[in-house]
Write an enzyme that holds these catalytic residues in place. Structure first.
Site, short mmCIF file in Angstrom:
data_model
loop_
_atom_site.label_atom_id
_atom_site.label_comp_id
_atom_site.label_asym_id
_atom_site.label_seq_id
_atom_site.Cartn_x
_atom_site.Cartn_y
_atom_site.Cartn_z
N SER A 189 0.83 -1.20 0.00
CA SER A 189 0.00 0.00 0.00
C SER A 189 0.87 1.26 0.00
O SER A 189 1.69 1.43 -0.89
CB SER A 189 -0.96 -0.07 1.19
OG SER A 189 -1.99 0.85 1.07
N ASP A 343 -10.01 -3.35 -5.45
CA ASP A 343 -9.13 -2.41 -4.76
C ASP A 343 -9.07 -1.11 -5.57
O ASP A 343 -8.84 -1.16 -6.78
CB ASP A 343 -7.72 -3.05 -4.67
CG ASP A 343 -6.69 -2.17 -3.99
OD1 ASP A 343 -7.05 -1.04 -3.55
OD2 ASP A 343 -5.53 -2.59 -3.89
N HIS A 373 -8.12 -4.84 -1.04
CA HIS A 373 -6.96 -4.12 -0.53
C HIS A 373 -6.67 -4.53 0.92
O HIS A 373 -7.57 -4.56 1.75
CB HIS A 373 -7.20 -2.61 -0.59
CG HIS A 373 -5.96 -1.84 -0.29
ND1 HIS A 373 -5.01 -1.59 -1.24
CD2 HIS A 373 -5.47 -1.32 0.86
CE1 HIS A 373 -4.00 -0.93 -0.71
NE2 HIS A 373 -4.26 -0.75 0.57
#
Ligand SMILES: *[C@@H]1O[C@H](CO)[C@@H](O)[C@H](O)[C@H]1NC(C)=O
Ligand SMILES: *[C@@H]1O[C@H](CO)[C@@H](O)[C@H](O)[C@H]1NC(C)=O
Length: 403
Positions: A189, A343, A373
């Site tokens: 991320s 995501d 995600h």
């Protein structure tokens, strides 16, 4: 008695309604995902309430997720775990205990959390670092870089960069018994964003002699220019990262002023004079047809000249690695990129894979159709997901072969 029972039923129904959220058909383990998602949503709502009441900054209360997940640095039979500082930046170090049998591999790991949350000592990250250290016989340096607020771009980038640069010195590598030819950067991320940015900058840094062997980008955030990519539109309300939370993370990386967040939310934050940058995030060019789906390319609306002057960071490739030119991309190390179908950041990773390939950088792109995600961080009770283990194991297998 009757009233109490009625109240209880009502409460249960309300709770059920709150927890229940329709999920895509192809998402694995829907019930656990729903609980995970509801827990994150609840913390998000409480944080919004605390901010509205003027009690706390939204991100400060969201950081509770980090705090409850923290575990102490404890060694086990396979790995020695300690906390120290490299160049005044706190790091959690994982050293394998088994006999080295020659020089070791190494990984610099940057945790996720939107540049605002997260910690190397969170249970999931600690578990990942241990397994990487043990199974790859690798030294893992998991970096606790500064977070926003109060620290803004480029503090996060600078912290991970100085740690990486420090570690790559030949004396330091020798001290830890690390093979200079087998070092990688990795992150998920926002940490994937930092790993990609570090890999780019290192490849141009004349002071660094050691070249990275690989970069591992787990559902990375790679650009803040176009926040209406098909993946943002398709997944605006998927677990655990909604579009509005991602917009908030992006804007908090630069400022807490609502003006930037509002401009980003309506995708009108890039001024006309920077429109040449859109070629790098032009999804009608960089996304394969099956990812473009039925979406029509419009391109963002120009605006925000004043904002871009005051917060130029979002146009900087150290924050938006997708904005790097071909010439800069050509020299970065081979990449392993994981993207998840459900995501908002899916298309960032896919476009980066395409752009790297176009310049001749070897890319292994793993696209998980049944994942969302953050899936890779859910490896332990109470939020243990088989899909998280599957994706983490796939990444480990790749590392065993390529690092
Ligand atoms: C230590 O390593 C062995 C072999 O990889 C593994 O089976 C065991 O579970 C590890 N111990 C811990 C505490 O992780
Ligand atoms: C985006 O790409 C398409 C197709 O490659 C092209 O027609 C269009 O002009 C591009 N737009 C921008 C803003 O770069």
């Amino acid at each position: 008695m009757g009233t109490k029972l009625l109240c209880l039923c009502l409460l249960a129904a309300l709770l059920g309604y709150y927890i229940y959220s329709p999920l895509p058909q192809d998402l694995a383990e829907p019930w656990t995902v729903m609980l995970v998602s509801a827990a994150f949503r609840a913390v998000g709502h409480l944080s919004e309430a605390a901010e509205l009441l003027g009690l706390m900054h939204y991100m400060e209360s969201l950081r509770l997720i980090t705090v409850v997940e923290l575990v102490a640095p404890t060694s086990d039979e396979n790995v020695t775990v300690t906390e120290t500082e490299f160049e005044q930046v706190p790091v959690r170090l994982y050293l394998p205990r088994r006999a080295a049998g020659g020089l070791r591999r190494a990984m610099l790991y940057f945790h996720g959390g939107g540049w605002c949350l997260g910690d190397a000592g969170m249970h999931g990250y600690d578990y990942m670092s241990r397994r990487i250290s043990n199974e790859l016989n690798a030294v893992v340096v998991s970096v606790n870089y500064r977070l926003a607020p109060p620290h803004r771009f480029p503090a996060q980038f600078e912290d991970v960069y100085v740690v990486t640069k420090f570690f790559l010195q030949s004396e330091v590598l020798a001290q830890y018994g690390v093979d200079p030819a087998r070092v990688c950067v990795a992150g998920d991320s926002a940490g994937g964003n930092l790993a990609a940015a570090v890999a780019q900058q290192l490849s141009e840094d004349p002071e660094v002699k050691t070249k990275l062997k690989a970069q591992i980008l787990i559902y990375p955030a790679l650009q803040a220019l176009d926040l209406n990519l098909p993946s943002y539109r398709d997944n605006a309300d998927k677990p655990i990262l909604s579009r509005s939370l991602m917009v908030r993370f992006w804007s908090e990386y630069f400022t807490s002023e609502p003006a930037l967040r509002e401009a980003m939310d309506s995708n009108r934050h890039v001024p006309a004079e920077s429109s040449h940058l859109f070629q790098f995030v032009n999804w009608s060019r960089w996304l394969p047809a099956e990812m473009r789906k039925a979406h029509a390319y419009g391109g963002p609306t120009p605006g925000g000249a004043e904002l871009a002057r005051r917060f130029p960071g979002f146009l900087d490739p150290r924050a938006s690695p997708l904005l790097a030119s071909e010439a800069r991309l050509r020299h970065v190390p081979p990449a392993y990129i994981l993207t998840c179908e459900h995501d908002v950041l899916r298309d960032d990773g896919i476009m980066y894979a395409e752009r790297l390939r176009a310049t001749g950088v070897p890319v292994t792109h793993h696209h998980a159709k049944d994942a969302f995600h953050g899936a890779v961080t859910f490896l332990l009770w109470p939020f243990k997901l088989a899909v998280g283990h599957r994706l983490f194991d796939a990444c480990l297998d790749w590392l065993k072969e390529h690092l």
